[in-house]
Design an enzyme around this catalytic site. Structure first.
Site, PDB file in Angstrom:
ATOM      1  NE  ARG A 128      39.711  31.481  35.816  1.00 34.31           N
ATOM      2  CZ  ARG A 128      39.980  32.482  36.639  1.00 34.31           C
ATOM      3  NH1 ARG A 128      41.137  33.123  36.572  1.00 34.31           N
ATOM      4  NH2 ARG A 128      39.081  32.866  37.528  1.00 34.31           N
ATOM      5  CB  THR A 397      45.790  40.203  37.174  1.00 36.96           C
ATOM      6  OG1 THR A 397      45.100  39.390  38.108  1.00 36.96           O
ATOM      7  CG2 THR A 397      45.346  39.865  35.770  1.00 36.96           C
ATOM      8  CB  THR A 415      45.782  36.366  37.151  1.00 38.15           C
ATOM      9  OG1 THR A 415      45.829  36.868  38.494  1.00 38.15           O
ATOM     10  CG2 THR A 415      44.762  35.262  37.076  1.00 38.15           C
TER      11      THR A 415
HETATM   12  O1  DON Z   1      40.321  35.975  37.030  1.00 37.78           O
HETATM   13  C1  DON Z   1      39.995  36.878  37.781  1.00 37.78           C
HETATM   14  O2  DON Z   1      38.994  37.544  37.625  1.00 37.78           O
HETATM   15  C2  DON Z   1      40.895  37.191  38.954  1.00 37.78           C
HETATM   16  N1  DON Z   1      41.629  36.020  39.303  1.00 37.78           N
HETATM   17  C3  DON Z   1      41.771  38.321  38.590  1.00 37.78           C
HETATM   18  C4  DON Z   1      42.651  38.683  39.737  1.00 37.78           C
HETATM   19  C5  DON Z   1      43.290  39.979  39.591  1.00 37.78           C
HETATM   20  O3  DON Z   1      43.080  40.722  38.676  1.00 37.78           O
HETATM   21  C6  DON Z   1      44.188  40.337  40.698  1.00 37.78           C
HETATM   22  N2  DON Z   1      45.049  41.405  40.426  1.00 37.78           N
HETATM   23  N3  DON Z   1      45.155  42.318  39.734  1.00 37.78           N
END
Ligand code: DON
Length: 583
Positions: A128, A397, A415
């Site tokens: 992350r 993502t 993502t």
């Molecule tokens: O980590 C997360 O929960 C978000 N940044 C995920 C973002 C996301 O899934 C956007 N698109 N599909």
């Protein structure tokens, strides 16, 4: 006994593995599973449900790769054919996604991977993004304390990228091929280019204004216009960035010319990531979150993602019901909503980066699940205390699922958080706006409408709470049965949960489980999101009468692999596309 009855289809499919005939060819299937066990149950969807049977399905006896880009899936398959393992294939696929699927595949973002190695060793990697050292709790508030939009777009929105460090760490610890080998296909794709297909053309066109603002010099634009369908998408700067990673490893990204380019963009655009932040970035090996559900074991992403804990908490509550109501019924949807609403309330209050907050371990216990269950009214929707602006589902993502011939499996989700939020000129890749996953102002909704608390407030070096849920489900023989995960912001968790339950409780084949309509609830906003056209009108009317506020919307997209008699089946969510293929 009860478990056997409820789950006999899935268990029978897993048990039948010993009967697999060798040598059958990888091929696309026009329908459901190639070897359908007699116990599988076909669900009934409304006649006008838009997702039809049999799309994007592949089977193979020797492994499987499923991702949101056919070109990236082909790269993973190439690694398996060369004798690489699931980790080699997953890492190569992820680097290829950064080239062929720039709306979500990335070098400038971060993610999580869950790994199961035959012989029983499991691992989770947290790569992350982290808040830069100069980040402060109130950095996105204006002088009068109001939340600004600076966490959404531009260099200040970016956390220190984790993807490159993470992918290389995975390869070093569990891969078998060389760095040069796994990066070569991505370099080739960036250098030679790919044809823009309709999905890429659509995402570039939809983001035209943002691309012009944030990335005027990027290869996604030509003379200021997004590349159209059929255009050649060549990325020479990205190819050079990838070459530096192939030659020097993490130092080829976190130090030297790429780091210089990132820091120069920070200075130009008001960002705060420094050379020291980049050099200090480390992915973290962690214990996966473990759960068991009706006799199946599962491994999922641990904090700093909420995905695994929330998934396990939700499954534990569902398991308190001996049988779930039928798929698509009023009672079934109501139950999902009540469970999700409660587990999201826990997520938003208690979860955060474990280096900064003490996360109550009770949340994933069976005893706690019984307490949560006792608060559920099976006849009425429980109102969440207050209302916030509606959340949205993101598309930025991407999830990939890989298994090799030996049964080694990788589930990985990465993502940039938002679409093309910031760019690194000269290095050819996009940064993230993952800082928006923090509670930039605790109590106020973020871009997904998530109302989160102090546990997820911004602090230097802290990782924002995620919902990414890469998950591996193990059958009773200890080998993987399902490898899955999703995209969709907070709806990742609901989407992953439902695909699992569709298979394990409702006896659906993976293609049916993937195309089945889904629902979502995240506490606040107090709405039950449902996929339009997926549920009978009478069911929706009954839900309204029970007190639910309904809102149509998408609920996650997935790329999943399942063990079936004959080998492995890969299915890509037709909500967006991609491909599954075996070696
Ligand atoms: O980590 C997360 O929960 C978000 N940044 C995920 C973002 C996301 O899934 C956007 N698109 N599909």
């Amino acid at each position: 006994m009860r478990i056997d009855r409820a789950l006999r289809g899935a268990i029978a499919a897993a048990a039948a593995l010993g009967l697999f005939a060798a040598g059958c060819q990888s091929r696309r299937s026009g329908g459901g599973p190639v070897s359908r066990d007699a116990e599988w149950r076909s669900p009934t969807f409304p006649a006008d449900w838009r997702l039809r049977e049999g799309q994007s399905v592949a089977t193979s006896p020797r492994g499987m790769v499923a991702s949101s880009s056919a070109a990236a899936t082909a790269v993973g398959v190439e690694m398996l054919r060369r004798g690489g393992n699931a980790v080699d294939a997953a890492v190569a696929t992820a680097f290829a996604l950064a080239v062929t699927y720039p709306e979500a595949g990335n070098l400038g973002g971060g993610g999580y991977a869950v790994v199961h190695l035959t012989g029983g060793s499991d691992a989770a990697l947290d790569f992350r993004e982290t808040a830069p050292a100069a980040a402060t709790r109130d950095m996105y508030l204006d002088a009068s304390g109001r939340l600004t939009s600076a966490s959404l777009e531009g260099p200040l929105a970016a956390g220190v990228p984790g993807s490159v460090g993470g992918l290389l760490a995975l390869l070093e610890r569990h891969g078998t091929l060389s760095r040069a080998d796994v990066l070569a296909p991505a370099i080739r794709l960036a250098h030679d280019g790919i044809a823009v297909d309709s999905a890429l053309a659509r995402s570039f066109a939809e983001q035209r204004d943002r691309l012009r603002r944030q990335a005027p010099g990027s290869a996604l634009l030509s003379n200021g216009e997004p590349l159209p369908l059929g255009a050649r998408f060549v990325q020479p700067e990205l190819a050079r960035t990838l070459e530096r990673i192939a030659a020097e490893g993490a130092d080829g990204f976190y130090r030297g010319p790429t780091a210089d380019a990132i820091v120069a963009e920070m200075r130009r655009g008001g960002g705060i990531i420094t050379h020291d932040d980049l050099a200090a970035y480390r992915p973290l090996w962690r214990e996966p979150v473990r759960g068991d559900y009706r006799g199946f074991r599962l491994l999922s992403a641990p904090p700093s993602s909420s995905g695994g804990m929330v998934l396990v908490e939700a499954l534990n509550v569902l398991e308190t019901f001996e049988r779930l109501p039928p798929f698509g019924s009023t009672a079934g949807i109501h139950l999902y909503a009540q469970v999700l609403q409660r587990v999201f309330a826990d997520r938003n209050e208690f979860l955060g980066d474990p280096a900064f907050v003490q996360i109550p371990s009770r949340l994933t216990t069976k005893a706690y699940a019984r307490r949560v269950r006792s608060t559920i009214d099976l006849a009425r929707a429980t109102p969440t205390a207050a209302l916030a602006r509606p959340g949205r589902e993101g598309t930025e993502t991407t999830h990939l699922s890989v298994v090799d011939e030996r049964g080694n499996a990788v589930a990985m989700t990465t993502t940039t958080n938002g679409f093309f939020p910031a760019y690194v000129p000269g290095a050819g890749f996009f940064l993230n706006n993952t800082m928006d996953d923090f509670a930039a102002q605790p109590g106020q909704p973020n871009m997904f409408g998530l109302v989160q608390g102090e546990a997820n407030a911004i602090a230097p070096g802290k990782r924002p709470l995620s919902a990414m849920t890469p998950t591996i489900v193990l059958a009773r023989d200890g080998a993987p049965l399902l490898i899955l995960g999703a995209r969709g912001g907070p709806r990742i968790i609901s989407g992953t949960l439902q695909v699992m339950v569709h298979v394990l409780d409702h006896g659906m084949s993976l293609p049916d489980a993937m195309r089945a309509p889904r629902v979502h609830h995240q506490g606040l906003p107090d709405t039950l999101v449902h996929e339009a056209g997926g549920f009978a009108a009478g069911v929706l009317d009954s839900l309204r009468a029970m007190g639910h506020r309904l809102e149509p919307g998408g609920v996650g997209m997935s790329a999943a692999v399942m063990r079936v008699p004959g080998g492995w089946q890969g299915v890509v969510d037709t909500r967006r596309g991609g491909a599954a293929a075996g070696p």
